[in-house]
Design a protein around this motif. Sequence first.
Motif, PDB file in Angstrom:
ATOM      1  N   CYS A   2      32.130  39.384  43.788  1.00  0.00           N
ATOM      2  CA  CYS A   2      33.027  38.939  45.227  1.00  0.00           C
ATOM      3  C   CYS A   2      32.325  38.678  46.097  1.00  0.00           C
ATOM      4  N   ASP A   3      30.561  38.463  46.172  1.00  0.00           N
ATOM      5  CA  ASP A   3      29.850  37.410  46.755  1.00  0.00           C
ATOM      6  C   ASP A   3      30.090  36.309  47.231  1.00  0.00           C
ATOM      7  N   TRP A   4      30.300  35.807  45.901  1.00  0.00           N
ATOM      8  CA  TRP A   4      30.724  34.196  45.781  1.00  0.00           C
ATOM      9  C   TRP A   4      32.008  33.984  46.171  1.00  0.00           C
ATOM     10  N   ASN A   5      32.927  34.717  45.937  1.00  0.00           N
ATOM     11  CA  ASN A   5      34.154  34.750  46.402  1.00  0.00           C
ATOM     12  C   ASN A   5      34.620  34.033  47.479  1.00  0.00           C
ATOM     13  N   THR A   6      33.972  35.317  48.363  1.00  0.00           N
ATOM     14  CA  THR A   6      34.372  35.817  49.493  1.00  0.00           C
ATOM     15  C   THR A   6      33.040  34.092  50.563  1.00  0.00           C
ATOM     16  N   LYS A   7      31.982  34.123  49.896  1.00  0.00           N
ATOM     17  CA  LYS A   7      31.649  32.542  50.379  1.00  0.00           C
ATOM     18  C   LYS A   7      32.462  31.382  50.409  1.00  0.00           C
ATOM     19  N   TRP A   8      33.071  31.292  49.065  1.00  0.00           N
ATOM     20  CA  TRP A   8      34.305  30.538  48.574  1.00  0.00           C
ATOM     21  C   TRP A   8      35.553  30.294  49.872  1.00  0.00           C
ATOM     22  N   MET A   9      36.185  31.144  50.344  1.00  0.00           N
ATOM     23  CA  MET A   9      37.291  32.149  50.453  1.00  0.00           C
ATOM     24  C   MET A   9      36.545  31.409  52.270  1.00  0.00           C
ATOM     25  N   ARG A  10      35.215  31.517  52.467  1.00  0.00           N
ATOM     26  CA  ARG A  10      34.245  30.823  54.228  1.00  0.00           C
ATOM     27  C   ARG A  10      34.197  29.699  54.022  1.00  0.00           C
ATOM     28  N   SER A  11      34.087  29.365  53.044  1.00  0.00           N
ATOM     29  CA  SER A  11      33.480  27.914  53.129  1.00  0.00           C
ATOM     30  C   SER A  11      33.891  26.700  54.180  1.00  0.00           C
ATOM     31  N   GLY A  12      35.521  26.566  54.146  1.00  0.00           N
ATOM     32  CA  GLY A  12      35.852  25.602  54.927  1.00  0.00           C
ATOM     33  C   GLY A  12      36.266  24.376  54.802  1.00  0.00           C
ATOM     34  N   LEU A  13      36.101  24.993  52.747  1.00  0.00           N
ATOM     35  CA  LEU A  13      36.182  23.590  52.235  1.00  0.00           C
ATOM     36  C   LEU A  13      38.214  23.426  51.937  1.00  0.00           C
ATOM     37  N   PHE A  14      38.681  23.962  51.518  1.00  0.00           N
ATOM     38  CA  PHE A  14      39.776  24.208  50.706  1.00  0.00           C
ATOM     39  C   PHE A  14      41.106  24.362  51.970  1.00  0.00           C
ATOM     40  N   SER A  15      42.570  24.572  51.166  1.00  0.00           N
ATOM     41  CA  SER A  15      43.494  24.945  52.703  1.00  0.00           C
ATOM     42  C   SER A  15      43.582  26.631  52.101  1.00  0.00           C
ATOM     43  N   ASP A  16      42.643  27.243  50.584  1.00  0.00           N
ATOM     44  CA  ASP A  16      43.434  28.311  50.810  1.00  0.00           C
ATOM     45  C   ASP A  16      42.416  29.006  48.906  1.00  0.00           C
ATOM     46  N   VAL A  17      42.110  30.242  48.693  1.00  0.00           N
ATOM     47  CA  VAL A  17      41.483  30.051  47.704  1.00  0.00           C
ATOM     48  C   VAL A  17      41.873  31.583  46.874  1.00  0.00           C
ATOM     49  N   PHE A  18      42.416  31.461  45.826  1.00  0.00           N
ATOM     50  CA  PHE A  18      42.587  32.007  44.737  1.00  0.00           C
ATOM     51  C   PHE A  18      41.725  32.682  43.472  1.00  0.00           C
ATOM     52  N   VAL A  19      41.875  34.147  43.823  1.00  0.00           N
ATOM     53  CA  VAL A  19      41.224  34.587  42.193  1.00  0.00           C
ATOM     54  C   VAL A  19      42.443  35.456  41.394  1.00  0.00           C
ATOM     55  N   PRO A  20      42.217  35.689  40.519  1.00  0.00           N
ATOM     56  CA  PRO A  20      43.333  36.308  39.501  1.00  0.00           C
ATOM     57  C   PRO A  20      42.387  37.747  39.531  1.00  0.00           C
ATOM     58  N   PRO A  21      43.028  38.568  38.923  1.00  0.00           N
ATOM     59  CA  PRO A  21      42.639  40.140  38.765  1.00  0.00           C
ATOM     60  C   PRO A  21      41.712  40.200  37.318  1.00  0.00           C
ATOM     61  N   CYS A  22      42.558  39.423  36.481  1.00  0.00           N
ATOM     62  CA  CYS A  22      42.103  39.265  35.761  1.00  0.00           C
ATOM     63  C   CYS A  22      41.536  38.102  35.260  1.00  0.00           C
ATOM     64  N   THR A  23      40.689  37.510  35.747  1.00  0.00           N
ATOM     65  CA  THR A  23      39.989  36.188  35.781  1.00  0.00           C
ATOM     66  C   THR A  23      38.931  36.001  34.223  1.00  0.00           C
ATOM     67  N   SER A  24      38.362  37.269  34.115  1.00  0.00           N
ATOM     68  CA  SER A  24      37.714  37.259  32.962  1.00  0.00           C
ATOM     69  C   SER A  24      38.235  36.781  31.892  1.00  0.00           C
ATOM     70  N   ASP A  25      37.516  36.762  30.899  1.00  0.00           N
ATOM     71  CA  ASP A  25      37.826  36.606  29.060  1.00  0.00           C
ATOM     72  C   ASP A  25      39.656  37.331  29.207  1.00  0.00           C
ATOM     73  N   SER A  26      39.704  38.633  29.665  1.00  0.00           N
ATOM     74  CA  SER A  26      40.829  39.573  29.739  1.00  0.00           C
ATOM     75  C   SER A  26      42.357  38.680  30.002  1.00  0.00           C
ATOM     76  N   GLY A  27      41.800  37.519  30.809  1.00  0.00           N
ATOM     77  CA  GLY A  27      43.508  37.394  30.800  1.00  0.00           C
ATOM     78  C   GLY A  27      43.378  35.483  30.424  1.00  0.00           C
ATOM     79  N   CYS A  28      42.620  35.472  29.182  1.00  0.00           N
ATOM     80  CA  CYS A  28      43.479  34.242  28.548  1.00  0.00           C
ATOM     81  C   CYS A  28      44.547  34.433  27.167  1.00  0.00           C
ATOM     82  N   ALA A  29      44.569  35.650  26.756  1.00  0.00           N
ATOM     83  CA  ALA A  29      45.850  35.398  26.449  1.00  0.00           C
ATOM     84  C   ALA A  29      47.299  35.088  27.340  1.00  0.00           C
ATOM     85  N   ILE A  30      47.001  35.930  28.086  1.00  0.00           N
ATOM     86  CA  ILE A  30      47.878  34.968  29.530  1.00  0.00           C
ATOM     87  C   ILE A  30      47.760  33.473  29.623  1.00  0.00           C
TER      88      ILE A  30
END
Length: 521
Positions: free
Chosen positions: A280-308
């Motif tokens: 979450c620390d890294w995600n917050t830094k990306w969100m506040r970096s100002g480099l992107f129009s928006d930032v999205f992280v899926p709830p199953c960002t780990s390997d558990s989301g790979c079947a999807i």
Amino acid sequence: MKILSFKSGHDGSVAGVDAAKGELLFSYESEKDSFPRYTSVTPDTFIDSGLWFRDLPDVLALSGWSTAGAQHVTTSGAGYFGIGDGSQNVGKRTFFGKVVDYFSSTHERAHIWGAYAMSPFKQGEPCYVLVWEGVLGDFYEIDAHLNLHHLGRVMEAPGQRYSFLYALADPKFPDTARRMRREDPGRLMAACAFGENGTTNPNEQSLIDYLLSPEPTAELLCKDKLTGSPFYNIGVDDPRLCNVAVKLSDAIFDRFHAAAEQKLTKGYPLIITGGCGLNCDWNTKWMRSGLFSDVFVPPCTSDSGCAIGTAVDAMRHYTGQAKLTWSVYAGQSFCDDRIDHEGLTMSEQNPRDVAQALMEGQIIGWARGNCEIGPRALGNRSILASPFSAEARVRLNRAKNRADISPVAPSCLEEDVGRHFDSTRPSPHMLYFQKVTDPALEAITHVDGSARVQTVARNQNPMFYDLLIEFRAISGSGVLCNTSLNFRGAGFINKTSDLCHYARSAGLDGFVAGNSFYRFV
């Protein structure tokens, strides 16, 4: 067209997609229903998935996988690496007597397409993607025509480098072990919160330089090569580990941030995926970096989301579409089986009654509807408590068999988040840090003043929202402690019988199972 997709290896899962509707039907993670963490696909998971199909699926999809270690020998489907030629296998297979289309693509592509499909950005809007996990540390671009472009590898195995620090300090981790423990990244994240991020001393800098050197990780991450390090076996509670942990964490992020500044210059939104997306620390830094129009992280960002992800890759291949409608509550449905009622009273679940019990200081298990996908308890498989007392945090951590000072996350009414925290941005999947601005919320305020907040809207989870509304009516604050409902080392509890057993053994005061509220007498 119905697609049935499997992810083998650790964090096994089975997912179903209705390609005609662009809809995620389900995603069943094998560790859920109290199976051990990181479990491969089980017969139970496979059988449960069959309940969604009147007929056999039209497409059978298999997420690629490989062995661990330096060789990465393909053990499943299209293997681990690649996004271009040779990164997918397409053909026909006989499946229970029916000839179906067969599709497999790499683990790398599964991460990318799963996160893209779940993101709020419309198909045709170009996006950047960051995949950082145990093995991959790469940036990509998805253009308006769904073409994937690899923008470069920043670092091999950022997740393994990160977790190795905890193993180095832990006397219980063998010197000759060559495989990282999957739980260590989370442990190092927790240690970071206790660290002081001041000037890096020579010993710290030497270790960080070593861990971030460009050598292959199979040669680098060997504990027996670092027996002379001042951090070798110092113990996981040593302040020196906490201090170097936060500095290593920042150094890894800074490497990726510098690469993003150089290569990701078009202002597109950023999609983050891979196990490091749980930081979450890294995600917050990306969100506040100002480099992107928006930032999205899926709830199953780990390997558990790979079947999807592989199901979506198959959908993209056969239909040209790569976006899904989905719910975070797409996991296994709750099983309200029989229990021993001795020592229990039972009443119909009413949010006001539960809110009153929480206000009185009771610790309540809460299981309703379907499991959440991903590792965060988001109001369907939760242990709840009032947020006002540090004693509540201690009780929750003891129920979870964790250190008393371990952080406990809050759930907050979306419309009230600005009253209690330094952000008004919705955070429905508990993947960012916010600073706590309300001093009354002692139980959910970590040692560094932060909290990993879940915001809750009515259309997201109506019953959990109503509980927070009732708690606000009683207490003045629509905030509750929310930690995951699971046995130690296992996935979310999914049966009333297991929940009753857990509540007795963990010392909970009561539990909600479906529409029933049980209290111990």
